[in-house]
Design an enzyme around this catalytic site. Structure first.
Site, PDB file in Angstrom:
ATOM      1  CD  GLU A 373      -2.655   1.281   2.559  1.00  0.00           C
ATOM      2  OE1 GLU A 373      -2.050   1.070   3.621  1.00  0.00           O
ATOM      3  OE2 GLU A 373      -3.850   1.591   2.510  1.00  0.00           O
ATOM      4  CD  GLU A 378      -3.423   4.601  -6.100  1.00  0.00           C
ATOM      5  OE1 GLU A 378      -2.394   4.260  -6.699  1.00  0.00           O
ATOM      6  OE2 GLU A 378      -4.118   3.812  -5.449  1.00  0.00           O
TER       7      GLU A 378
END
Lengths: 590, 158
Positions: A373, A378
């Site tokens: 992650e 992003e």
């Protein structure tokens, strides 16, 4: 339960319920038959007993062949011997054959000291490997979360069971036959290209070093030694409930204070808490929940319900790959790890006058998916990640040991302000049901304007795979569901696809039990009571907190006043929310 | 998003095939049999379509394909070579003949030459034990083959 089967094991009589295996009966007598492929996480109803390793064989009177005790049921008047010459010889030969096709790099293996194959070799007193022969060799597969070295696979198939039966991900499967059998992704693909969600449950159960985490420990040591960098740390709620196990403390001992002291001694400039960001998550996700709910109550037919939590990166990977048609259901709120990184590298860095490029944010997580992650595009600004990297609970424990910090003698210390303050609602994020409970505490008060007297939502607590509750919110019956393990989540998502889902809000955690059972936690070695005990530690800590509702965290209140405005504001959207991508497989017809 | 591409007519045929077996997971082996008959081999794309239709992970399909030696992921060559390894052929030196094919073609059993011309398999008894060792190339039968004849036989196909 009725005890209706009586048998003798090593000359000792025992009565057991029908269906009990010889292995289970022997363990009840305190007879420790060695096992390798066998694993039974009783409280979670997860069992692996393919009888493939043949280490647990025993002699049963009247039976020609030795019997695998893990898969042989007790029968009346059975006479079992677990330690005859024949049994001991057979076990040794089986183990020696296994070792003959296993790398002998134990001294430098990540699993050394935690390896069940090594433990069994010790227990069986193996001093040489008499069989020289062909060795299975495979290339090492490095992904952002998991290091896979199939050369070390002993074909116990625990990972395959977790990946397919429990998680229904289907990334790992048994391939080939005979000597060349191995567990790997289809077409020998890298994990990153497979269906893998990086939940890390394969790593959590691998008895050997075939599946381990991708370690960032050395990177961290280098960064801590670099005087031009400010290195700060955040710790996830579930870490404090399990770290003590690595230092000999019983499972369920909360070591928050010692963990903070250890991190300070390691040289982190600030020791902060992901729990702060968990409170922030509740502010954003809770507001989003109420927004969708009120739109629904006002007759909006288009509103996307149920809202589903998005804190768990394993779960995010799962729905992006398996349910790309439902990307509009999960909350857009980032996970606490990423919210923390975004706030630390903007609000806090500005406050302290630290340049973004000089600030390194490290997270300690019970999770391996968090490693993946933190690398997502992003969550980067001009290529610089909000969270530079994540280390696991196990990596932190190893680092504490390596740096001669006497963990048990450490005083209890407190997290630093302001990003170290949290409420009880945040602490319970680490256990399945915790995020839902925290959201309910805040959403109830905001929606009704009333004070919630009893903040304990017992209905969403516990180790069951699926929990349901109905909460009366000023006359409205709010229906919620809490799921852990991706297999349970799949069932709910299939209902959602079929249009039969009856809930308004769903919490999903990929790992059995929630983050406390995460892939980065101290190895449970098949003892599910450890996972249960960790949950208890978190609920105890919650009950002892002076603030137990996220919106009461004074530092959260000032973060909104000074910086974010209000929940779901433009700035909050920019820093604390995200979007999801269709990462499913598509078959193009030419 | 991972994209897998396959000719539309092939996809349609595979979809139909899976439907004939009720898209049942338990019919996987039967589906694979028919699919291999249809396509000649079982490339990744075919396995992906079958996995999607039967709603099972492709790793499961791949596991079955790699478990059974009958299934192959390599397309057969223009001239498939089968060397009989049945008892009679074996005792009369079939292994040496097979080794010679491997050496000359630079491929192993189950593989196909890079130009797609020859593929090599071994089988058990073609019922011509009197001619042992026997080699089949396409429909043509060669009897009492010696390793020394292998290169000459292959030249017939150039």
């Amino acid at each position: 339960m009725e005890n209706n089967i009586t048998l003798k094991i090593d000359n000792r009589e025992i009565s057991v319920p029908k269906g009990t295996t010889i292995l289970e009966a022997a363990r009840e007598l305190g007879i420790d038959i060695p096992t390798l492929c066998y694993m039974n996480l009783k409280d979670l109803c997860i069992k692996n007993a393919p009888a493939s390793c043949r280490i647990c064989v025993v002699e049963v009177e009247g039976r020609k062949n030795l019997a695998p005790s893990c898969a042989t049921r007790c029968e009346n008047n059975m006479v079992v011997r677990t330690n005859t010459m024949r049994v001991l010889n057979a076990r040794r030969v089986v183990l020696e054959l296994m070792l003959s096709d296993h790398p002998s790099d134990c001294l430098v293996c990540a699993k050394s000291g935690n390896c069940e194959l090594q433990d069994t070799a010790i227990k069986l007193g193996i001093r040489e490997i008499p069989f020289a022969g062909e060795k299975s060799e495979f290339k090492v597969d490095l992904s952002p979360s998991i290091r896979r070295d199939a050369s070390k696979c002993i074909y116990c198939r625990r990972c395959e069971m977790m990946c397919n039966d429990v998680q229904t991900v289907g990334a790992l499967g048994a391939v080939n036959r005979g000597f060349s059998s191995v567990v790997m992704p289809a077409f020998d693909e890298a994990l990153i290209d497979s269906e893998c969600t990086f939940c890390g449950q394969c790593v959590a159960v691998c008895p050997v070093g075939a599946l381990t985490e991708l370690s960032h420990t050395n990177r961290l040591i280098n960064d801590l030694a670099n005087p031009s960098k400010t290195v700060i740390v955040q710790t996830a709620p579930a870490v404090r409930a399990a770290l003590g196990e690595e230092f000999g403390l019983p499972a369920g001992t909360s070591v928050t204070g010692k963990m903070v002291a250890a991190l300070r001694q390691l040289g982190f400039a600030k020791v902060f808490d992901t729990d702060f960001a968990a409170d922030l998550t509740i502010m954003e996700e809770g507001t989003e929940l109420l927004g969708r709910l009120n739109a629904f109550l006002n007759g909006d037919k288009e509103v996307k319900l149920p809202i589903i939590t998005s804190c768990c990166p394993g779960w995010v990977n799962f729905f992006e790959k398996q349910f790309p048609d439902l990307l509009d259901r999960p909350s857009s709120a980032r996970s606490p790890q990423q919210m923390f990184g975004a706030i630390a590298k903007t609000y806090w860095a500005e406050k302290m006058g630290i340049k973004r490029e000089d600030l390194i944010v490290v997270s300690v997580m019970p999770c391996l998916a968090k490693k993946f992650e933190s690398e997502r595009d992003e969550f980067k600004t001009n290529g610089d990640p909000d969270v530079n990297y994540s280390i696991s609970t196990r990596e932190l424990a190893a680092l504490i040991k390596e740096t001669n910090i006497n963990f048990m003698q450490l005083p209890d210390e407190d997290f630093d302000a302001p990003l170290g303050e949290s409420t009880g609602a945040a602490v319970i994020f680490g256990a399945s049901g915790g995020v839902m409970e925290a959201a309910l505490r805040t959403a109830y008060e905001i929606q009704t304007g009333k004070t919630l007297e009893n903040v304990d939502f017992e209905g969403v607590r516990g180790i069951e795979n699926l929990k349901e509750a109905t909460i009366d919110v000023d006359g409205f019956e709010l229906k919620v569901a809490v799921a852990h393990s991706l297999g349970t989540a799949r069932k709910l998502m299939n209902e959602l696809r079929a249009g039969t889902c009856k809930y308004h809000a769903i919490e999903v955690m990929a790992c059995p039990g929630g983050c406390i059972g995460g892939g980065g936690q101290p190895f449970h070695h098949g003892d599910s009571a450890r996972i249960k005990a960790r949950a208890k530690a978190l609920y105890t800590e919650d009950a002892e907190k002076s603030f137990r509702k996220s919106h009461e965290n004074p530092y959260i209140v000032s973060l909104y006043e000074e910086f974010l405005g209000k929940p779901m504001s433009e700035r909050a959207h920019h820093l604390l929310h995200t979007c999801y991508f269709n990462r499913g497989k598509e078959i193009i017809e030419q | 998003m991972t994209q897998i591409s396959l000719a539309k007519c092939k996809v349609d045929q595979l979809v139909k095939l899976c439907e004939e077996f009720g898209n049942q997971e338990g019919e996987l082996i039967n589906v694979l049999h028919k699919a291999q008959e249809l396509v000649g081999y079982l490339p990744r794309e075919v396995q992906e379509v079958i996995a999607r239709q039967l709603n099972i992970p492709v790793s499961k399909v791949y596991g079955v394909v790699t478990f059974y030696s009958f299934f192959t992921m390599t397309p057969k060559g223009e001239h498939p070579i089968s060397v009989c390894m049945g008892t009679a052929c074996y005792v009369r030196g079939a292994e040496k003949v097979l080794d010679e094919f491997k050496r000359v073609l630079k491929i192993n059993v189950g593989e196909t030459t890079p130009d797609g011309k020859f593929s090599l398999t071994s089988l058990r008894c073609v019922g011509a034990c009197g001619l042992a060792p026997v080699v089949l190339i396409g429909e043509k039968v060669y009897g009492r083959v010696t390793p020394g004849e292998v290169e000459k036989i292959l030249k017939e196909f150039n």
